[in-house]
Design an enzyme around this catalytic site. Structure first.
Site, PDB file in Angstrom:
ATOM      1  N   GLY A 285       4.363   0.471  -5.720  1.00  0.00           N
ATOM      2  CA  GLY A 285       5.908   1.363  -4.919  1.00  0.00           C
ATOM      3  C   GLY A 285       4.452   1.689  -3.324  1.00  0.00           C
ATOM      4  O   GLY A 285       3.895  -0.065  -3.110  1.00  0.00           O
ATOM      5  N   SER A 286       4.526   3.028  -2.426  1.00  0.00           N
ATOM      6  CA  SER A 286       4.766   2.897  -1.111  1.00  0.00           C
ATOM      7  C   SER A 286       3.339   2.237  -0.637  1.00  0.00           C
ATOM      8  O   SER A 286       3.108   1.994   0.726  1.00  0.00           O
ATOM      9  CB  SER A 286       4.850   4.054  -0.318  1.00  0.00           C
ATOM     10  OG  SER A 286       6.933   3.496  -0.462  1.00  0.00           O
ATOM     11  N   THR A 287       2.551   2.432  -2.138  1.00  0.00           N
ATOM     12  CA  THR A 287       0.785   2.186  -1.430  1.00  0.00           C
ATOM     13  C   THR A 287       0.878   1.084  -1.089  1.00  0.00           C
ATOM     14  O   THR A 287       0.034   0.661   0.193  1.00  0.00           O
ATOM     15  CB  THR A 287      -0.338   2.374  -2.299  1.00  0.00           C
ATOM     16  OG1 THR A 287       0.266   1.857  -3.759  1.00  0.00           O
ATOM     17  CG2 THR A 287      -0.155   3.982  -2.867  1.00  0.00           C
ATOM     18  N   MET A 288       1.396  -0.097  -1.406  1.00  0.00           N
ATOM     19  CA  MET A 288       1.730  -1.391  -0.701  1.00  0.00           C
ATOM     20  C   MET A 288       2.165  -1.975   0.834  1.00  0.00           C
ATOM     21  O   MET A 288       1.434  -2.418   1.365  1.00  0.00           O
ATOM     22  CB  MET A 288       2.610  -2.079  -1.964  1.00  0.00           C
ATOM     23  CG  MET A 288       2.268  -3.885  -1.602  1.00  0.00           C
ATOM     24  SD  MET A 288       0.571  -4.570  -1.445  1.00  0.00           S
ATOM     25  CE  MET A 288       0.314  -4.239  -3.900  1.00  0.00           C
ATOM     26  N   LYS A 289       2.652  -0.624   1.234  1.00  0.00           N
ATOM     27  CA  LYS A 289       3.370  -0.648   2.923  1.00  0.00           C
ATOM     28  C   LYS A 289       1.304  -0.611   3.688  1.00  0.00           C
ATOM     29  O   LYS A 289       2.256  -1.474   4.980  1.00  0.00           O
ATOM     30  CB  LYS A 289       4.149   0.119   3.419  1.00  0.00           C
ATOM     31  CG  LYS A 289       5.520   0.124   2.028  1.00  0.00           C
ATOM     32  CD  LYS A 289       6.230   1.553   2.333  1.00  0.00           C
ATOM     33  CE  LYS A 289       6.944   1.957   1.708  1.00  0.00           C
ATOM     34  NZ  LYS A 289       8.197   2.960   1.491  1.00  0.00           N
TER      35      LYS A 289
END
Length: 670
Positions: A285-289
């Site tokens: 999820g958004s930790t990849m951003k």
């Protein structure tokens, strides 16, 4: 007639004597060596002396796993008379405080060898020093003991009844931990009693080597306690936590909840026993951003103050709608990360060449195992550019169409904040023999430089902003500046995304010179669901406790309130030796009222009024108070089961009813 009988008897005697003489000649001359060997084996006996298995210690020398030299007692009932059984039963009843009937029943209900007591302390053997009964035997029966019970069970692993490592460090380093058995050559009499010991043939056992880990028992306790609390508070299925030194790759703590006792590993199933931080993969999820943003910065494709049209939170690409939970018309690049905008990061990812994007993700370690020295690690999944669809790159940019292990994520995230270096995660510090001589010293291993030092400083700065005014606000600490990124991802089950979530937070502290990076992953929270709601508070509590218990993390304790003047002064002092870019772009003067409201409820013992608050604000307050809750509906709070002003009991569970204007029907994301 008489002479005939005499002759017959004489003949028989002569023949018998000759047969005996032939047999004696055969035994004493022709087969002398064979029978001498049989006699020697009956008289001489080599007894195995079991070598002690090595200990496992933490980085400070605290013993986590060691061997108890226990003994077990058994009898051969075929050699026992009724009188002998009575003597044995009386003796055992005296020593172990059990009834004589208990032991008599054991001996009379089974033929052959019967264990009367198993794995008892060796001191009990002294009680039987002068107790001699044919058929009664004591044997060494060592037991592996784990000093702190369940603590670090997934790291340590466990052994079987023969003290052979089956999982964890016990398995990986079994050859080092296992010693060399000794031999005791003895001479026995006809009754089997030892007459003498042959020292010249005997050999002393050599104990196994001791393993010193990189983990810190204090950190491990804090992580496990707070992870359990976090999972229980939101009614989740399970949780994973990792604390790591980003500058060396040393694992400081690793926990899975639920856990198990290594001595009783057979009482739980494989799902609980396996080290899910290494074996299980998830879409981050958004930790990849944060990683996507690092690629953009490293290639000069964005500037922090650049304005992006975020389309009021809805953007269509190919046949998919990319949706933001919080809808903004425009956001700066900095705010794209702070507010975790899917639309913003999707648009920005269009600037990255597909093969460049893939190369960076490979360099961050995805698609390969980390090669940590623990068993059963998964490599995850990283799609190659040749197989990208139109949606692959944007989806990967915010953490879908890629699967990673928690260990991979922590290692990659460390490279974002340590100057751009990917380190191999390490769990072993050194191996020491029984005389405290170092057999092998393990050093930190640099895999590669992934991003530049400048990019590392810039992305670290951006993630500080995520905590100060973005989705990670519930990770804020009163005595420590931290940075991090929230993540929430829907699970892909049976060919479709379902309303079941992984909620995570990856953070680091101190923000200026990170010494610890930590990942908290909550599996299937029943309430809260977002990483910023259920995982960030767990990280915050861990940081607070570590700061209080470990003076080395921050020698000078600080406390501050977040207003523009105070934060500017604090950062001027805290980051005076850092790159100017950090101070120039931190935007630290903003005040976030929602978190100031939540902080007012820390330690409160009476129920606040939550009616008309948003669900997110209500959960922020409840998590701050550590109160268990049950949520019905979504949106604004319209009803609460405990009236405002009521004193809260330790077993209280609050039910809040909410009404929602909009239902989330797409990939949920923060």
């Amino acid at each position: 007639m008489i002479n005939s009988r005499a002759l017959l008897v004489t003949f028989i005697l002569v023949v018998s004597f000759m047969a005996i003489a032939v047999k004696l000649f055969n035994i004493q001359v022709l087969e002398h060596d064979r029978y001498a060997k049989i006699a020697k084996n009956q008289q001489d006996k080599a007894l195995v002396i079991k070598a002690e298995r090595g200990m496992i210690k933490d980085r400070n020398g605290d013993i986590l796993s060691y061997t108890l030299n226990d003994v077990s007692f058994f009898v051969d009932t075929r050699m026992l008379s009724q009188t002998s059984k009575g003597r044995i039963a009386a003796k055992f009843s005296q020593v172990f405080s059990k009834s004589e009937k208990h032991y008599l029943h054991s001996m009379e209900s089974t033929k052959g060898n019967v264990f009367l007591e198993r794995k008892v302390p060796r001191e009990k053997l002294l009680e039987f020093q002068n107790f001699i009964v044919d058929g009664f035997v004591s044997v060494d029966d060592p037991t592996r003991n784990y000093s702190y019970g369940n603590l670090a069970s997934h790291l340590l692993g466990y052994v079987n009844s023969d003290l052979i490592g089956l999982d964890g460090v016990e398995r990986t380093y079994d050859d080092y931990l296992t010693g060399v058995d000794g031999l005791l050559y003895v001479e026995r009499d006809v009754q089997g009693r030892i007459v003498t010991v042959k020292d010249e043939l005997s050999r002393k056992p050599r104990s196994g080597n001791n393993i010193q880990l990189t983990i810190d028992t204090k950190y491990q306790k804090i992580l496990e306690q707070e992870l359990k609390k976090g999972v229980d508070n939101c009614g989740a299925v399970s949780g994973i936590g990792i604390l790591m030194n980003p500058n060396t790759g040393e694992i400081l703590a690793l926990a899975n909840y639920p856990s198990f006792h290594p001595s009783e590993y057979f009482k739980v199933n494989d799902k609980i026993r396996r080290n899910r931080a290494l074996t299980d993969t998830y879409e981050p999820g958004s930790t990849m951003k944060a990683l996507t943003m690092a690629v953009l910065l490293d290639n000069g494709l964005v500037k922090e103050d650049e304005i992006i049209n975020t389309e009021n939170g809805r953007y269509r690409i190919a046949n998919a709608n990319i949706i933001d939970i919080n809808k903004y018309e425009k956001l700066s690049v900095r705010e794209v990360l702070e507010q975790s905008s899917n639309v913003g990061i999707t648009k920005l990812s269009e600037r990255i060449d597909e093969r460049t994007f893939y190369r960076y993700l490979r360099d961050f370690g995805f698609g390969n195992s980390t090669s940590i020295s623990l068993p059963s690690e998964s490599a995850g999944f990283l799609k190659k550019p040749d197989y990208y669809s139109t949606l692959s790159k944007p989806f990967i940019s915010f953490g879908y169409e890629i699967s990673v292990t928690p260990m991979q994520m922590v290692a990659a995230f460390s490279s974002l904040i340590n100057g751009g270096i990917l380190y191999q995660p390490r769990i072993i510090n050194k191996i020491i023999d029984e005389h405290d001589r170092v057999i092998e010293q393990f050093e930190s291993k640099r895999i590669r430089n992934v991003i530049s030092q400048e990019t590392s400083e810039r992305i670290k700065n951006l993630m500080f902003g995520v905590v100060e005014h973005g989705t990670g606000k519930l990770a804020r600490c009163s005595n420590m500046l931290v940075g991090g990124k929230t993540g929430t991802s829907q699970k892909y089950i049976d060919g479709q995304y379902v309303k079941d979530y992984n909620a995570s937070f990856i953070g680091f502290f101190p923000a200026d010179k990170p010494e610890v990076v930590g990942l908290i992953l909550i599996n299937s929270p029943a309430t809260g669901k977002y990483g910023g709601i259920v995982a960030a508070p767990v990280f915050k509590r861990i940081v607070n406790r570590i700061v209080e218990e470990d003076i080395n993390v921050i020698p000078q304790r600080i406390s501050f309130t977040r207003d523009e003047h105070t934060l500017d002064q604090l950062l001027e002092t805290a980051f005076s030796n850092d790159e100017p870019v950090f101070l120039q772009t931190a935007n630290i003067g903003e005040v976030v009222p929602k978190i100031e409201i939540a902080n007012q409820y820390s330690g409160r013992i009476t129920m606040p009024n939550l009616v008309n608050r948003s669900l997110r604000d209500a959960l922020a307050i409840l998590n701050e108070m550590g109160l268990r809750y049950d949520i019905k509906g979504s949106g604004k709070v319209v009803e609460q089961s405990i009236k405002p002003g009521t004193e809260i009991t330790s077993d209280a569970v609050l039910t809040i009813k909410c009404e929602d204007n909009n239902m989330l029907r797409t990939l949920g994301i923060f």
